[in-house]
Motif scaffolding. Structure first.
Motif, short mmCIF file in Angstrom:
data_model
loop_
_atom_site.label_atom_id
_atom_site.label_comp_id
_atom_site.label_asym_id
_atom_site.label_seq_id
_atom_site.Cartn_x
_atom_site.Cartn_y
_atom_site.Cartn_z
N PRO A 17 -6.26 -8.90 -4.45
CA PRO A 17 -5.57 -7.61 -4.54
C PRO A 17 -4.39 -7.65 -5.50
O PRO A 17 -3.77 -8.70 -5.70
CB PRO A 17 -5.09 -7.37 -3.09
CG PRO A 17 -6.00 -8.21 -2.25
CD PRO A 17 -6.32 -9.42 -3.08
N SER A 18 -4.09 -6.52 -6.12
CA SER A 18 -2.95 -6.43 -7.03
C SER A 18 -1.66 -6.64 -6.25
O SER A 18 -1.47 -6.10 -5.17
CB SER A 18 -2.93 -5.06 -7.70
OG SER A 18 -4.13 -4.83 -8.40
N HIS A 20 2.63 -6.62 -6.73
CA HIS A 20 3.71 -6.20 -7.62
C HIS A 20 5.06 -6.42 -6.93
O HIS A 20 5.25 -6.01 -5.79
CB HIS A 20 3.56 -4.73 -8.00
CG HIS A 20 2.20 -4.41 -8.56
ND1 HIS A 20 1.78 -4.90 -9.77
CD2 HIS A 20 1.18 -3.67 -8.07
CE1 HIS A 20 0.55 -4.48 -10.00
NE2 HIS A 20 0.17 -3.73 -8.99
N SER A 351 -3.97 -0.64 -1.78
CA SER A 351 -4.66 -0.17 -2.98
C SER A 351 -3.97 1.05 -3.58
O SER A 351 -3.83 1.18 -4.80
CB SER A 351 -6.13 0.17 -2.66
OG SER A 351 -6.20 1.28 -1.77
N ALA A 354 -0.83 0.06 -5.37
CA ALA A 354 -1.12 -0.50 -6.68
C ALA A 354 -1.44 0.60 -7.70
O ALA A 354 -1.06 0.51 -8.87
CB ALA A 354 -2.28 -1.48 -6.58
N LEU A 355 -2.12 1.65 -7.25
CA LEU A 355 -2.49 2.73 -8.15
C LEU A 355 -1.27 3.55 -8.59
O LEU A 355 -1.15 3.94 -9.75
CB LEU A 355 -3.54 3.64 -7.49
CG LEU A 355 -4.91 3.01 -7.29
CD1 LEU A 355 -5.79 3.88 -6.41
CD2 LEU A 355 -5.59 2.75 -8.64
N LEU A 358 0.63 1.48 -11.06
CA LEU A 358 0.01 1.54 -12.39
C LEU A 358 0.53 2.74 -13.17
O LEU A 358 0.82 2.65 -14.37
CB LEU A 358 -1.51 1.61 -12.24
CG LEU A 358 -2.32 1.91 -13.51
CD1 LEU A 358 -2.10 0.83 -14.56
CD2 LEU A 358 -3.81 2.04 -13.17
N ALA A 396 -7.27 -2.69 -8.22
CA ALA A 396 -6.56 -2.09 -7.08
C ALA A 396 -7.51 -1.74 -5.94
O ALA A 396 -7.16 -1.87 -4.76
CB ALA A 396 -5.81 -0.85 -7.55
#
Length: 438
Positions: A17-18, A20, A351, A354-355, A358, A396
């Motif tokens: 998974p992303s 950050h 998810s 993460a989106l 982005l 993501a």
């Protein structure tokens, strides 16, 4: 580059998974066996297997990479230590009790007003309570094992962790932080990183002020609001200040949305005045407002996707109004604001977080190039890097498609012609993501 960020990046693989290191949420992916371990804990407690019940539960809290939780198993009991920002929580559990505490501060160094504040906080807490143990202020919970379930542990432990961290931050922001105990685990930021943070914050403030020059009138109050709020949200999400600055930013944002008799113009003046304060802040003091520390519990409950979709819809409606009235300056600011506000105000599925992250990357590419050394998703001339964005969206979503089978990469529905058209199509797709468990 931040050592904590380096630690996360070395584990980052396309199949994971992303992750950050931004915002005030958890800076790691959840345990891939989180739900399985939680269910195993439930079964163990139902069978009065308290030892394994506690072990499974504590394992379910362990994030994928971050060293934020240690567990020690003994023959008839378990002990654990977890980190929640400025707070360290120590606990013990056996067949009779589950107990945990966080050491807050040295009582003799606290003035009467902060002691009174902590006592009053006891009336606001559901499970935990502040007390004095010799010369130490602690926050504790004590639960009976005989009727225990994972849910009956999770919410008290989360309340303890979040409030211990909050109060230590509050004392640091309002009083003498030398009274705080167990702060050795927090990591100061690299001086070069702090210097960059300071100068980029000043640059953002100047850019916002210049963008509003000539526009500040009663007819443009909404534009000013979006500009000021977006900037404060950006500072909070990307720089993650702590202590006094964090408290003040939170107060300024929340006071703006407070339903009171204050005029929008006056609220904007408050935001503008605070930005002037930030611009004039002493660098040495600025450096004291930052540190790194792992987080075990997210500060917000996960919002329903319907709630997120409603906010997006309302925000896009405001964009339509500005478009229809040919007021174009504020449109990209609102697109940027949407992601920052959602990341600030809602608990999100990993998810979805993460989106939205982005999208933030698309609006401040230079920041991420400097901090992470990555290739930007958008060129200096505004050309979107389609293949990179498609890959990021897939990264993501893909780790969660086993549990949410209707989650699919929606890149073929996006408009890559420019950033405004991309943002409009992107939010339309985020609105209709399907998180139903199949």
């Amino acid at each position: 580059m931040n050592l904590y960020l380096d630690f996360l990046k070395q584990f980052f693989l396309p199949s994971t998974p992303s992750v950050h290191y931004y915002g005030r949420g958890i800076h790691d992916a959840p345990n891939p066996r989180e739900h399985e371990l939680f269910d195993n804990s439930t079964v163990a407690f139902e069978n009065h297997d308290f030892h394994n019940g506690y072990h499974y539960f504590l394992q379910s809290l362990q994030h994928q990479h971050t060293p934020h939780l240690t567990i020690k198993l003994y023959e008839n009991s378990s002990e654990f230590t977890l980190i929640q920002g400025a707070a360290i929580i120590n606990g013990r559990c056996d067949e009779n009790i589950f107990s945990a505490y966080a050491t807050i501060a040295q009582a003799s160094q606290l003035n009467v007003s902060i002691k009174r504040h902590l006592l009053e906080r006891n009336f606001q807490l559901t499970y935990a309570n502040f007390s004095q143990d010799n010369d130490t202020i602690v926050l504790k919970i004590l639960l009976s094992t005989q009727t225990i379930t994972p849910q009956k542990i999770f919410f008290p432990l989360r309340e303890l962790a979040l409030n211990a961290a909050y109060e230590k931050e509050f004392i640091a922001s309002e009083y003498d932080e030398s009274a705080l105990l167990e702060m050795e685990h927090i990591a100061p930021l690299n001086p070069k990183r702090l210097k960059y943070f300071y100068h980029i914050m000043l640059k953002w403030i100047d850019k916002t002020s210049q963008g509003l020059t000539g526009l500040l009138s009663n007819d443009n109050n909404g534009m000013a609001s979006f500009s000021y709020l977006t900037l404060l949200l950006q500072i909070d999400y990307l720089l993650i200040p702590r202590k006094k600055i964090a408290k003040e930013i939170n107060e300024k944002i929340n006071s703006y949305f407070l339903e009171d008799e204050k005029l929008t113009l006056d609220k904007n003046n408050d935001l503008e005045n605070y930005l002037v304060e930030l611009k004039n802040i002493d660098f040495n003091f600025f450096c004291t407002q930052f540190y790194g520390a792992p987080i075990t519990f997210a500060p917000y409950d996960q919002a329903s996707h319907e709630e997120i979709a409603t906010f997006i819809d309302e925000s896009l409606g405001k964009i339509r109004w500005y478009k229809n009235n040919h007021i174009n300056y504020v449109i990209p600011i609102i697109y940027h604001y949407i992601s920052l506000y959602v990341l600030y105000n809602y608990g999100l599925h990993p998810s979805l977080r993460a989106l939205f992250h982005l999208h933030v990357q698309l609006y401040i590419p230079d920041f991420f190039v400097q901090q992470e050394g990555t290739t930007p998703y958008i060129s200096k001339t505004g050309v979107l890097q389609k293949s990179m964005i498609v890959t990021a969206i897939d990264a993501a979503l893909k780790p969660y498609t086993k549990r949410h089978k209707n989650l699919k990469n929606f890149s073929d529905q996006l408009n890559f012609s420019d950033l405004d058209h991309f943002s409009q199509s992107y939010y339309q797709q985020l609105k209709i993501l399907d998180y139903q468990e199949v």
